[in-house]
Design a protein around this motif. Structure first.
Motif, mmCIF file in Angstrom:
data_model
loop_
_atom_site.group_PDB
_atom_site.id
_atom_site.type_symbol
_atom_site.label_atom_id
_atom_site.label_comp_id
_atom_site.label_asym_id
_atom_site.label_seq_id
_atom_site.Cartn_x
_atom_site.Cartn_y
_atom_site.Cartn_z
ATOM 1 N N TYR A 98 0.845 -1.200 0.000
ATOM 2 C CA TYR A 98 0.000 0.000 0.000
ATOM 3 C C TYR A 98 0.881 1.252 0.000
ATOM 4 N N LYS A 100 0.768 5.684 -0.850
ATOM 5 C CA LYS A 100 0.045 6.926 -1.182
ATOM 6 C C LYS A 100 0.863 7.630 -2.241
ATOM 7 N N ILE A 107 -4.460 5.930 -2.957
ATOM 8 C CA ILE A 107 -3.945 4.797 -2.215
ATOM 9 C C ILE A 107 -3.758 3.664 -3.213
ATOM 10 N N TYR A 148 -7.774 6.328 6.470
ATOM 11 C CA TYR A 148 -6.921 7.471 6.122
ATOM 12 C C TYR A 148 -7.786 8.580 5.525
ATOM 13 N N SER A 151 -7.709 10.148 1.200
ATOM 14 C CA SER A 151 -7.572 8.972 0.339
ATOM 15 C C SER A 151 -8.275 9.134 -1.003
ATOM 16 N N HIS A 152 -8.622 10.369 -1.360
ATOM 17 C CA HIS A 152 -9.369 10.586 -2.605
ATOM 18 C C HIS A 152 -8.502 11.292 -3.644
ATOM 19 N N PHE A 167 0.412 9.347 4.950
ATOM 20 C CA PHE A 167 -0.408 8.139 4.966
ATOM 21 C C PHE A 167 0.161 7.093 5.919
#
Length: 257
Positions: A98, A100, A107, A148, A151-152, A167
């Protein structure tokens, strides 16, 4: 007759000297060192392949949690690392990574090899847990990743944040049982929205105070003592004795600490 200066000028002068010694000088020295490091000119020419730190496929069924960090590319690499999270679920034959990132899906899942180089720079393991301990941590890690707040699409800013390190720092604060903090040269890790933020860890063992990620401090069992200025971090690690040098990173005081 000796003239007296304005009383306020003396503290400001001392503060300026302190900032220059603690933050500016180490950052400039690290930038000078970085200018001599051989590195790719663009992301297209960089090596993103596995570093070989983890087996290509997990060799055991046990669970694992990893936090990786590697210096980023270009001039940014002089001042910051990029960090990411890797999970291995019990019985699974694959890793989950994962990140950012500032392009595409904010993400990113499995965008690169779990232990991949970042802009050709080899990663280091910041924290890890395996076996039963990792099994206990996985639900909290999943919840922290899902919670988090930035996250958009569009929720990314290189400096002061929120960015890749914001993140991972969020996840580590939400999962204090992992017992980890990001390296001092993970720019953006101390970002928090608003003018001022006072964040006490869920277990009460770390206090994080920041003015929009631009200035602040951290104090606690995991952070030790830290001073923050414009994304740079200076401090000492008490639990695992080390000095935290702005831009350069964490320097253990003896092997294994």
């Amino acid at each position: 007759m000796r003239r007296k200066g304005f009383p306020i000028l003396r503290p400001l002068k001392l503060l300026t000297i302190l900032v220059a010694i603690l933050f500016v000088a180490p950052a400039v020295a690290t930038a000078g060192w970085w200018s001599f490091v051989d590195r790719p000119g663009t992301w297209r020419s960089a090596d993103w392949s596995s570093s070989g730190m983890l087996p290509a496929a997990p060799v055991t069924d046990e669970a694992a949690v990893y936090v990786f960090a590697a210096r980023t590319g270009g001039l940014k690499g002089a001042f910051s690392v990029h960090s990411w999270i890797v999970l291995k679920r019990p019985g699974s034959a694959r890793y989950e990574r994962y990140d950012k990132v500032g392009w595409g899906s904010p993400i990113r899942r499995d965008g690169w090899a779990a232990d991949g180089r970042w802009y050709s720079n080899p990663p280091e393991i910041v924290a890890m847990a395996q076996g039963a301990r990792a099994v206990d941590l996985l639900p909290a890690m999943d919840a922290a990743i899902a919670s988090y707040p930035w996250s958009h699409s569009g929720d990314y800013r290189i400096w002061p944040g929120p960015n890749s390190n914001s993140f991972v720092a969020h996840v580590l604060r939400q999962v204090p049982a992992l017992g980890a903090t990001l390296p001092p040269n993970a720019a953006g890790r101390d970002y928090a929205p608003g003018v001022a933020s006072f964040d006490l860890a869920p277990d009460g063992r770390d206090l994080h105070v920041t003015l929009n990620g631009l200035a602040g401090f951290a104090l606690g069992a995991r952070s030790g003592l830290e001073l923050h200025f414009l994304g740079l971090v200076a401090g000492v690690d008490i639990a695992r004795p080390a000095v935290k040098i702005p831009a350069f990173g964490r320097v253990p005081l003896w092997p294994g600490s």
